[in-house]
Design a protein around this motif. Sequence first.
Motif, PDB file in Angstrom:
ATOM      1  N   VAL A  63     -86.607 -30.231  66.617  1.00  0.00           N
ATOM      2  CA  VAL A  63     -85.852 -31.460  66.836  1.00  0.00           C
ATOM      3  C   VAL A  63     -84.354 -31.192  66.909  1.00  0.00           C
ATOM      4  O   VAL A  63     -83.803 -30.434  66.101  1.00  0.00           O
ATOM      5  CB  VAL A  63     -86.145 -32.478  65.703  1.00  0.00           C
ATOM      6  N   VAL A  64     -83.704 -31.809  67.880  1.00  0.00           N
ATOM      7  CA  VAL A  64     -82.243 -31.831  67.970  1.00  0.00           C
ATOM      8  C   VAL A  64     -81.828 -33.211  67.471  1.00  0.00           C
ATOM      9  O   VAL A  64     -82.091 -34.223  68.123  1.00  0.00           O
ATOM     10  CB  VAL A  64     -81.758 -31.602  69.411  1.00  0.00           C
ATOM     11  N   LEU A  65     -81.210 -33.254  66.300  1.00  0.00           N
ATOM     12  CA  LEU A  65     -80.932 -34.512  65.627  1.00  0.00           C
ATOM     13  C   LEU A  65     -79.469 -34.921  65.752  1.00  0.00           C
ATOM     14  O   LEU A  65     -78.569 -34.140  65.463  1.00  0.00           O
ATOM     15  CB  LEU A  65     -81.301 -34.402  64.142  1.00  0.00           C
ATOM     16  N   SER A  66     -79.258 -36.162  66.164  1.00  0.00           N
ATOM     17  CA  SER A  66     -77.919 -36.751  66.177  1.00  0.00           C
ATOM     18  C   SER A  66     -77.891 -37.885  65.164  1.00  0.00           C
ATOM     19  O   SER A  66     -78.820 -38.698  65.115  1.00  0.00           O
ATOM     20  CB  SER A  66     -77.585 -37.294  67.575  1.00  0.00           C
ATOM     21  N   VAL A  67     -76.843 -37.927  64.355  1.00  0.00           N
ATOM     22  CA  VAL A  67     -76.731 -38.943  63.307  1.00  0.00           C
ATOM     23  C   VAL A  67     -75.443 -39.729  63.476  1.00  0.00           C
ATOM     24  O   VAL A  67     -74.360 -39.139  63.614  1.00  0.00           O
ATOM     25  CB  VAL A  67     -76.763 -38.301  61.902  1.00  0.00           C
ATOM     26  N   LYS A  68     -75.561 -41.038  63.448  1.00  0.00           N
ATOM     27  CA  LYS A  68     -74.391 -41.908  63.504  1.00  0.00           C
ATOM     28  C   LYS A  68     -74.016 -42.315  62.091  1.00  0.00           C
ATOM     29  O   LYS A  68     -74.881 -42.645  61.272  1.00  0.00           O
ATOM     30  CB  LYS A  68     -74.683 -43.150  64.348  1.00  0.00           C
ATOM     31  N   GLY A  69     -72.707 -42.277  61.804  1.00  0.00           N
ATOM     32  CA  GLY A  69     -72.240 -42.642  60.478  1.00  0.00           C
ATOM     33  C   GLY A  69     -70.817 -43.161  60.547  1.00  0.00           C
ATOM     34  O   GLY A  69     -70.393 -43.755  61.527  1.00  0.00           O
ATOM     35  N   GLY A  70     -70.072 -42.910  59.479  1.00  0.00           N
ATOM     36  CA  GLY A  70     -68.678 -43.340  59.450  1.00  0.00           C
ATOM     37  C   GLY A  70     -68.485 -44.789  59.072  1.00  0.00           C
ATOM     38  O   GLY A  70     -67.464 -45.385  59.419  1.00  0.00           O
ATOM     39  N   MET A  71     -69.451 -45.350  58.359  1.00  0.00           N
ATOM     40  CA  MET A  71     -69.326 -46.724  57.879  1.00  0.00           C
ATOM     41  C   MET A  71     -68.971 -46.700  56.395  1.00  0.00           C
ATOM     42  O   MET A  71     -69.680 -46.101  55.587  1.00  0.00           O
ATOM     43  CB  MET A  71     -70.630 -47.485  58.067  1.00  0.00           C
ATOM     44  N   GLY A  72     -67.866 -47.345  56.034  1.00  0.00           N
ATOM     45  CA  GLY A  72     -67.469 -47.441  54.643  1.00  0.00           C
ATOM     46  C   GLY A  72     -67.755 -48.826  54.093  1.00  0.00           C
ATOM     47  O   GLY A  72     -68.300 -49.686  54.792  1.00  0.00           O
ATOM     48  N   PRO A  73     -67.392 -49.093  52.851  1.00  0.00           N
ATOM     49  CA  PRO A  73     -67.635 -50.405  52.233  1.00  0.00           C
ATOM     50  C   PRO A  73     -66.968 -51.547  52.982  1.00  0.00           C
ATOM     51  O   PRO A  73     -67.450 -52.680  52.960  1.00  0.00           O
ATOM     52  CB  PRO A  73     -67.037 -50.240  50.824  1.00  0.00           C
ATOM     53  N   ASN A  74     -65.873 -51.244  53.679  1.00  0.00           N
ATOM     54  CA  ASN A  74     -65.124 -52.292  54.374  1.00  0.00           C
ATOM     55  C   ASN A  74     -65.243 -52.212  55.889  1.00  0.00           C
ATOM     56  O   ASN A  74     -64.429 -52.771  56.615  1.00  0.00           O
ATOM     57  CB  ASN A  74     -63.643 -52.224  53.973  1.00  0.00           C
ATOM     58  N   GLY A  75     -66.269 -51.500  56.357  1.00  0.00           N
ATOM     59  CA  GLY A  75     -66.451 -51.382  57.800  1.00  0.00           C
ATOM     60  C   GLY A  75     -66.291 -49.947  58.274  1.00  0.00           C
ATOM     61  O   GLY A  75     -66.437 -48.997  57.500  1.00  0.00           O
ATOM     62  N   HIS A  76     -65.980 -49.784  59.536  1.00  0.00           N
ATOM     63  CA  HIS A  76     -65.869 -48.448  60.120  1.00  0.00           C
ATOM     64  C   HIS A  76     -64.680 -47.701  59.518  1.00  0.00           C
ATOM     65  O   HIS A  76     -63.564 -48.193  59.495  1.00  0.00           O
ATOM     66  CB  HIS A  76     -65.712 -48.569  61.633  1.00  0.00           C
ATOM     67  N   ASP A  77     -64.965 -46.495  59.029  1.00  0.00           N
ATOM     68  CA  ASP A  77     -63.961 -45.717  58.313  1.00  0.00           C
ATOM     69  C   ASP A  77     -63.919 -44.302  58.869  1.00  0.00           C
ATOM     70  O   ASP A  77     -64.791 -43.481  58.587  1.00  0.00           O
ATOM     71  CB  ASP A  77     -64.292 -45.694  56.813  1.00  0.00           C
TER      72      ASP A  77
END
Length: 321
Positions: free
Chosen positions: A78-92
């Motif tokens: 599997v070639v895995l891509s992960v989306k993240g970068g969300m903090g408690p107050n939104g996109h961080d």
Amino acid sequence: MSVTIVNRKVGPIGFGLMGLTWRANPTPYDEAVKVMKRTLELGVNFWIAGEFYGPPHANSLQLLEYYFTKYPEDSEKVVLSVKGGMGPNGHDGSPGGIRASVDNCLRLLNGKVFISVFEPARVDPNTPIETTIATLAEYVKAGKIGGTGVSECSAQTIRRSHAVYPIAAAEVELSLFLTDPCVAKTCAELGIPLVVYSPLSRGCLTGQLRTLDDLPVDDNRRNFLRFQPDMFDLNLKLVQQQKKGVSLPQTTISWVPAQSKAPGALHIVPIPGCITIARVEENLTPVSLDDEDLEKIAAVLKEIPVHRDRYGGALAKLMNL
């Protein structure tokens, strides 16, 4: 046609995991695992997950950890891509926010599978994109992730990001309802593969939705501008005119990578999501569209323009930064 992402070959179609965990009634893990396993059997090895695809205690990363505990032999496939970068107050996208997000994803995956691409879900308007990408580059150089991606941003932001560290993939929406993403030319010029979410326009291009009443009253899609009562029937006319000797989803999904046929065009990978094996077998089976097929589709698109923007409100403010 295969595409190379972070020195790994991926098939012409990928698989989005969001629907398995980000819904009112998430798919039980044992059932989700069967769906995921079937994608690999069909040669679909590019999977897209999200740190926020579900609640903190049961998102797609926990599902992945469960899957690769059951099938450790699949981790190299599997070639895995992960989306993240969300903090408690939104996109961080700050250094602290990005580090917290990547570290959390690595913790939840528990070493069971490598993150080939990590991408902030949106551009943080309060943090220069150069700062965000430089922080992710530290993880790439340390061997903790394979590469860094970007999502739903402007062509200028892609150039600025790529100048800091080579971008492995750019994720955007593309479908028969959105045929010309503004970043396409830039990605083609820089050799950045385009990862395409929502190729079925959130289900509107499946042929299953005939009226707005086909959506449950609590369905989140009712909040999207293209699903409003005054535009739904007009957009549906496009659906009704897509005909071929295969299913509408197969034609619609296969239309996306077919946009790579033009000289100097992009490398494009659609990532439809589905929650049943039957839908996997339908959606993830590539269909060959010849020039005549593409010309017919183009004629319909020219005749019936799609109305309304994709997002409104707060989400619209985070587009094309």
